[in-house]
Motif scaffolding. Sequence first.
Motif, short mmCIF file in Angstrom:
data_model
loop_
_atom_site.label_atom_id
_atom_site.label_comp_id
_atom_site.label_asym_id
_atom_site.label_seq_id
_atom_site.Cartn_x
_atom_site.Cartn_y
_atom_site.Cartn_z
N PRO A 58 -22.60 42.92 4.41
CA PRO A 58 -22.21 44.68 4.92
C PRO A 58 -22.68 46.22 4.23
N GLU A 59 -21.25 45.28 2.78
CA GLU A 59 -21.46 45.98 1.61
C GLU A 59 -22.64 46.85 1.40
N ALA A 60 -24.11 45.89 1.67
CA ALA A 60 -25.47 45.84 0.81
C ALA A 60 -25.78 47.40 0.55
N ASP A 61 -26.42 47.56 -0.46
CA ASP A 61 -27.10 48.94 -0.39
C ASP A 61 -28.90 48.89 0.64
N PRO A 62 -28.39 49.01 1.47
CA PRO A 62 -30.19 49.60 2.18
C PRO A 62 -31.14 49.81 1.85
N THR A 63 -30.53 50.43 0.22
CA THR A 63 -31.76 51.54 0.22
C THR A 63 -32.69 51.00 -1.00
N LYS A 64 -31.78 49.73 -2.05
CA LYS A 64 -31.74 49.75 -2.57
C LYS A 64 -32.23 48.21 -3.24
N GLY A 65 -33.08 47.72 -4.12
CA GLY A 65 -33.64 46.11 -3.76
C GLY A 65 -34.54 46.31 -5.09
N GLU A 66 -34.24 45.10 -6.05
CA GLU A 66 -35.48 45.08 -7.69
C GLU A 66 -35.64 43.61 -7.39
N LEU A 67 -36.51 43.90 -7.69
CA LEU A 67 -37.58 42.36 -8.29
C LEU A 67 -37.83 42.10 -9.52
N ILE A 68 -37.21 41.59 -10.02
CA ILE A 68 -36.98 40.77 -11.68
C ILE A 68 -38.51 39.81 -11.26
N ARG A 69 -39.01 39.88 -12.20
CA ARG A 69 -40.27 38.73 -12.36
C ARG A 69 -40.80 39.10 -13.58
N THR A 70 -40.14 37.35 -14.49
CA THR A 70 -40.53 36.95 -15.49
C THR A 70 -41.63 36.56 -15.49
N PRO A 113 -44.97 33.93 -17.10
CA PRO A 113 -44.84 32.76 -18.01
C PRO A 113 -44.76 32.43 -18.95
N VAL A 114 -45.50 33.29 -19.35
CA VAL A 114 -46.61 33.41 -20.76
C VAL A 114 -46.08 34.00 -22.10
N THR A 115 -45.53 34.88 -21.79
CA THR A 115 -45.01 36.00 -22.96
C THR A 115 -43.04 35.74 -22.61
N PHE A 116 -42.58 35.36 -21.12
CA PHE A 116 -41.86 36.00 -20.91
C PHE A 116 -40.60 36.99 -21.10
N GLU A 117 -41.74 38.02 -20.23
CA GLU A 117 -41.07 39.24 -20.69
C GLU A 117 -40.79 39.45 -19.31
N ARG A 118 -39.62 40.17 -18.75
CA ARG A 118 -39.35 40.84 -17.71
C ARG A 118 -39.78 41.89 -17.08
N THR A 119 -39.81 42.16 -16.26
CA THR A 119 -40.62 43.55 -15.87
C THR A 119 -39.85 43.59 -14.10
N VAL A 120 -39.21 45.22 -13.91
CA VAL A 120 -38.26 45.03 -12.50
C VAL A 120 -38.90 46.43 -11.96
N ILE A 121 -39.89 45.57 -10.50
CA ILE A 121 -39.77 46.27 -9.12
C ILE A 121 -38.85 47.00 -8.17
N ALA A 122 -38.92 47.99 -8.29
CA ALA A 122 -37.66 48.51 -6.55
C ALA A 122 -38.64 48.64 -6.29
N ALA A 162 -43.70 36.06 -7.04
CA ALA A 162 -44.35 35.13 -8.31
C ALA A 162 -43.31 33.91 -8.20
N GLN A 163 -44.06 32.74 -8.92
CA GLN A 163 -42.87 31.31 -9.12
C GLN A 163 -42.04 32.41 -10.36
N TRP A 164 -40.42 31.71 -10.25
CA TRP A 164 -39.14 32.16 -11.21
C TRP A 164 -39.29 33.86 -10.83
N ASP A 165 -39.53 34.36 -9.79
CA ASP A 165 -39.16 35.71 -9.11
C ASP A 165 -37.39 35.88 -8.85
N GLN A 166 -36.95 36.79 -9.45
CA GLN A 166 -35.50 37.18 -9.01
C GLN A 166 -35.41 38.64 -8.06
N ILE A 167 -34.94 38.35 -6.15
CA ILE A 167 -34.65 39.62 -6.08
C ILE A 167 -33.46 39.42 -5.93
#
Length: 585
Positions: free
Chosen positions: A278-290, A292-301, A319-324
């Motif tokens: 119930p306390e989740a923000d329904p308008t904001k979410g982030e998809l953090i992608r790593t 696999p070659v450079t291990f750099e992270r990008t954030v997709i809103a 993609a593999q290893w994505d974090q929502i």
Amino acid sequence: AFNRSYIVPVERDGTIVIPHVGAIPVGGLTFEQAERIIRQRLASLLKRFELHIAMARLRTMKVFVVGEVVRPGAYEVSALATVSNAVYAACGVSRSGSLRQVRVVREGKPVAELDFYDFLLRGDRSHDVRLQAGDVVVVPPLGPVAAVSGAVKRPAIYELKPGMRLTELLSLAGGLTPFAIRERCQLFRVEPGRGRVLIDISLPDIPPGQVVRSSRTNNHDASRDLDLQDGDFLHVPPLPTQAANVVSVAGAVKNPGPVAFRPGLRLADVLHPDLLLPEADPTKGELIRTDPVTFERTVIAFNPRGLFEGQASENHALAQWDQIVIPSQLRSPSLVLVEGEVRHPGHYTVQSGERLSSVLKRAGGFTPKAFPPGMVLIRESVRRRQEAEIQRFLAAERERLAAQSAAVAAGSMGVTGPGGATAAAEQQILALRLQQLEALAARADLGRVVVRLESIEQLEGTADDLVLEDRDRIVIPQPPQTVTVVGAVKNPTNVVYRPDLRVEDYLNQTGGLTEQADAKALYIVRANGAAESAYVKIKDVRPGDTIVVPQKLEVKTPQLALWQSIASIVGSVALAAAGIAVIGR
């Protein structure tokens, strides 16, 4: 024509003597053999009889257990004792003893050798020979050893036998676990002249539970099944705990954690409205992608509400290893600590915008012993700002004092005598000033906010009724009974408060001012932390006040350096006058 019962023991010569029957030899026979022979003998003389053979008491004998055992010595054991019984009677093999070369010496000659690994690891007692009177059990020192660690079922240090290979060591360790990485094992070995070396090996495949007796007789790859040496250490690395084919969900969701990844998986396959709290923000979410070659992270809103409404632009391919991550709209509560003379001291949760008077009321108000004018309010944000300002001030003062010290040193270069000594003394004074500044900064009471408080009713609606912040600390003291006098007085101390005394009276009770005192710079620090410096001598002194007498700071110029400067100026003026006179001629 008689009815008799006889109980006959086995004599020392191994015979039993039955009245009316005679002696029957039974020494060295088993129970079954002895019963058959006795029954045959009695059947030739008697028609009806009953025969029972039972163990009444065993003969004892003395054996010796020597070598690397916990308690070597002579032991009385039963006539049926074996080597393991004798070692057990000696409290076992010590840490320095061998478990694989236990010998039995009889009449000066070795008659058996026992490998306890067969018994301890596989329960095989076929070589556990029976002892005789006078036997000596010898446990020699520990032989060559090798260690195994990592992804094996029984990591330990094992004693080696001549010719042992890698597969037999793994068999002693119980085999590999399912998490072992066979292709990246490491063998640490000590080689003469080279020291400790590392050998990368790929382990042969050993079925779980298989007992390898001799690796040379099995169909293993000999290039990988190495001969072991004393001191070898084998490490079998385990697989990483993180699964490879996962995406994870975190934040304000009901079941955070990993989700199995498969090709074509999209955001809508993982997130659905019932998953959000119930306390989740329904308008904001982030998809953090790593990557696999450079291990750099990008954030997709993305917008979870738009995703649930079927907007294709929000349904990103995973993609593999994505974090929502779904953020929460709840903020952690702000806590303040109320201590001292209040009816209910403790921690209190404050609402946004709640003021000081409200929390004091919730704490039950003041007790009869409270001293509201001396209230102390410590604020963490103020402390951090004050600390930063003090550090900036100290840095500036260090730079200024260093410049003054350099100027004094430059003015005294090449000067000997009293002038040089004065310059050295002034450099020492500058260093002492810097130490005094740092000491004062260390003693500063950081974070205190001055609040004028007489009662809660008078505080409400005033500028002193502050809005509280997280981690504020409020202390209500008891009424003080003294006035503190510090600074350039002969005896800085606390003086008992009397209503009819003035500032001069308190100074006189400390012995008066010193020669370095600056009487014009007197000031009073009130109990609430406020300072007053105007018309101090005619002001009233209250309980808990502090009278501060600063020292004079006199800036003196080195005399010799001053005369050198004057001489230089006079010389320049004289030289200019002489030049003008020459030109005038």
